[in-house]
Design an enzyme around this catalytic site. Structure first.
Site, PDB file in Angstrom:
ATOM      1  N   ASP A 127       3.752  -4.759  -6.381  1.00 28.97           N
ATOM      2  CA  ASP A 127       3.943  -6.185  -6.073  1.00 28.97           C
ATOM      3  C   ASP A 127       2.743  -6.937  -6.650  1.00 28.97           C
ATOM      4  O   ASP A 127       1.611  -6.783  -6.170  1.00 28.97           O
ATOM      5  CB  ASP A 127       4.045  -6.352  -4.552  1.00 28.97           C
ATOM      6  CG  ASP A 127       4.273  -7.810  -4.133  1.00 28.97           C
ATOM      7  OD1 ASP A 127       3.860  -8.718  -4.875  1.00 28.97           O
ATOM      8  OD2 ASP A 127       4.839  -8.024  -3.042  1.00 28.97           O
ATOM      9  N   LYS A 141       5.255 -18.083  -5.124  1.00 30.33           N
ATOM     10  CA  LYS A 141       3.801 -18.312  -5.082  1.00 30.33           C
ATOM     11  C   LYS A 141       3.299 -18.824  -6.444  1.00 30.33           C
ATOM     12  O   LYS A 141       3.753 -19.847  -6.913  1.00 30.33           O
ATOM     13  CB  LYS A 141       3.090 -17.034  -4.642  1.00 30.33           C
ATOM     14  CG  LYS A 141       3.832 -16.238  -3.574  1.00 30.33           C
ATOM     15  CD  LYS A 141       4.013 -16.985  -2.256  1.00 30.33           C
ATOM     16  CE  LYS A 141       4.647 -16.065  -1.220  1.00 30.33           C
ATOM     17  NZ  LYS A 141       5.247 -16.741  -0.103  1.00 30.33           N
TER      18      LYS A 141
HETATM   19  N1  PLP Z   1       5.136 -10.152  -1.517  1.00 36.09           N
HETATM   20  C1  PLP Z   1       4.020 -10.782  -1.107  1.00 36.09           C
HETATM   21  C2  PLP Z   1       2.687 -10.203  -1.473  1.00 36.09           C
HETATM   22  C3  PLP Z   1       4.101 -11.943  -0.342  1.00 36.09           C
HETATM   23  O1  PLP Z   1       2.979 -12.547   0.069  1.00 36.09           O
HETATM   24  C4  PLP Z   1       5.389 -12.451   0.001  1.00 36.09           C
HETATM   25  C5  PLP Z   1       5.539 -13.677   0.802  1.00 36.09           C
HETATM   26  O2  PLP Z   1       4.593 -14.221   1.317  1.00 36.09           O
HETATM   27  C6  PLP Z   1       6.520 -11.760  -0.437  1.00 36.09           C
HETATM   28  C7  PLP Z   1       6.360 -10.623  -1.206  1.00 36.09           C
HETATM   29  C8  PLP Z   1       7.906 -12.237  -0.086  1.00 36.09           C
HETATM   30  O3  PLP Z   1       8.232 -13.315  -0.884  1.00 36.09           O
HETATM   31  P1  PLP Z   1       9.345 -14.443  -0.505  1.00 36.09           P
HETATM   32  O4  PLP Z   1       8.764 -15.219   0.636  1.00 36.09           O
HETATM   33  O5  PLP Z   1       9.475 -15.205  -1.767  1.00 36.09           O
HETATM   34  O6  PLP Z   1      10.568 -13.715  -0.117  1.00 36.09           O
END
Ligand code: PLP
Length: 399
Positions: free
Chosen positions: A186, A211
């Site tokens: 990620d 983000k």
């Molecule tokens: N991965 C990370 C590191 C995150 O901080 C977040 C959300 O804050 C996500 C995945 C999930 O993303 P989404 O809110 O776009 O579903």
């Protein structure tokens, strides 16, 4: 666009994926359509059979999404990318495409709260178990690899402790044991401008494009990047059938627009975060600063090696108690109390009660997330103004 990888990052974030139409529009139009006309029944059949290229239905693909996908694939240096309706949509599509009942996932012991919940409370219901492991200690980590292991999953920097994991070392260790285990990273906290896991040996990158990728706090979106073969499987199974979490054409347009300024936004996030971290480090109300750019931070050397700069995220622990800290933060005037990250606005949140509230107190302790940890996504405002706002609050906590 020819020779995509030979062009610089800034050029590719602007030009790759652009679709020229008869009107000569500078920006690729929004293809606000759910389905696509076939000339004949035979053509429709041939498209479904994969014998002829072309669009079918927007849950499978759509030109607005193609534009954003091509940009991200190019920036991450991957063969292909798939857009999803959220980061969680991308993560779950990538995981459901990779495992079946009886398989095992090894995941980092510190993860975004909903990813932790998906692995710990969700996939277990369908016979897929996850072991949460500290992946800094590779000797211990490799003891957990078994013939059942199908996926290695981690974030770096980890949310919210900014723990740094060595992508190259982990990928090498895993692939030496079994080259077919899929290493999924990620890359949300970095964006491809700061870190490109595929170049370091990972197999797949996932993003919450909500983000930094979008960067303006007005879209929920996600991406998977990897080989054309894996992305094809995610498109025609993980996303099409298992999650259905397809991005809308309008949101894809906003993502493509946001991506055009990714590099300059990231530079400013990084330089602002460095100044804020240095200020916090020297403030008497602050007990601990989690920021990979501080030379005494545990992951500093690895971060320096695998990241172009140290990012816009940091966390702190304050010496005061949780309630006193919460009341003090309520007086922030410029910084906003909100979850999410990577936006123009500086966002402040309390991880244990917000983004990581899916963890039990014991799970928080195991992940190294203290009850008092405050996460800050440093925005693009004037750094002196961010610091003055934080100082006005922190000064009240010094007796
Ligand atoms: N991965 C990370 C590191 C995150 O901080 C977040 C959300 O804050 C996500 C995945 C999930 O993303 P989404 O809110 O776009 O579903």
């Amino acid at each position: 666009m020819e020779n995509k990888q030979k062009l610089g990052f800034a050029t590719r974030q602007i030009h790759v994926g652009k679709i020229k139409d008869a009107s000569g529009a500078l920006c690729t139009p929004i293809y606000q359509t759910s389905t696509f006309e076939f000339e004949t029944v035979q053509q429709g059949g041939a498209r479904f059979a994969g014998e002829e290229p072309g669009y079918i239905y927007s849950r499978l693909s759509n030109p607005s999404l193609t534009q954003a996908e091509e940009k991200l694939a190019s920036l991450e240096n991957g063969e292909a990318a798939l857009a999803a309706a959220s980061g969680m949509g991308a993560i779950s599509a990538a995981l459901w495409t990779s495992v079946v009942a009886g398989d095992e996932i090894l995941a980092s012991d510190t993860l975004y709260g909903c990813t932790f919940s998906l692995l710990c409370h969700g996939m277990t219901k369908f016979g897929v178990d996850t072991k949460f492991i500290d992946m800094v200690n590779l000797e211990n980590f490799q003891k957990h690899l078994t013939p059942k292991t199908k996926v290695i999953y981690f974030e770096t920097p980890c949310n919210p402790t900014l723990k740094i994991l060595d992508i190259k070392a982990i990928a090498e260790t895993v692939h030496k044991y079994n080259p077919s285990i899929r290493v999924i990273v990620d890359n949300t906290f970095c964006s491809p401008y700061l870190q490109r896991p595929l170049e370091l040996g990972a197999d797949v990158v996932v993003h919450s494009a909500t983000k930094y990728i979008n960067g303006h706090g007005d879209v929920i979106a996600g991406f998977i990047v990897g080989t054309a073969e894996f992305i094809g499987q995610c498109r025609t199974f993980g996303l099409k059938d298992m999650t259905g979490a397809v991005l809308s054409p309008f949101d894809a347009f906003l993502i493509a627009r946001g991506l055009k300024t990714l590099d300059i936004r990231m530079e400013r996030h990084c330089s602002n975060a460095r100044k804020v971290a240095e200020f916090l480090y020297s403030h008497p109300a602050v007990d601990k600063v989690y920021y990979p750019g501080l030379p005494d931070f545990k992951g500093y050397e690895v971060a320096r090696k695998q990241m172009k700069d140290f990012g816009g995220m940091l966390s702190i622990e304050l010496k005061a108690g949780r309630d006193e800290v919460a009341n003090a933060l309520n007086s922030l005037r410029l910084c906003t109390i909100a979850v999410s990250l990577g936006d123009a606005e500086t966002l402040v949140e309390h991880a244990a009660s917000m983004t990581h509230s899916t963890y039990t107190p014991e799970e928080l302790a195991a992940a190294g997330i203290s009850e008092g940890l405050v996460r800050i996504s440093v925005g693009l405002e004037d750094p002196d103004d961010i610091i003055a706002d934080l100082k006005s609050v922190l000064d009240t906590l010094v007796s």
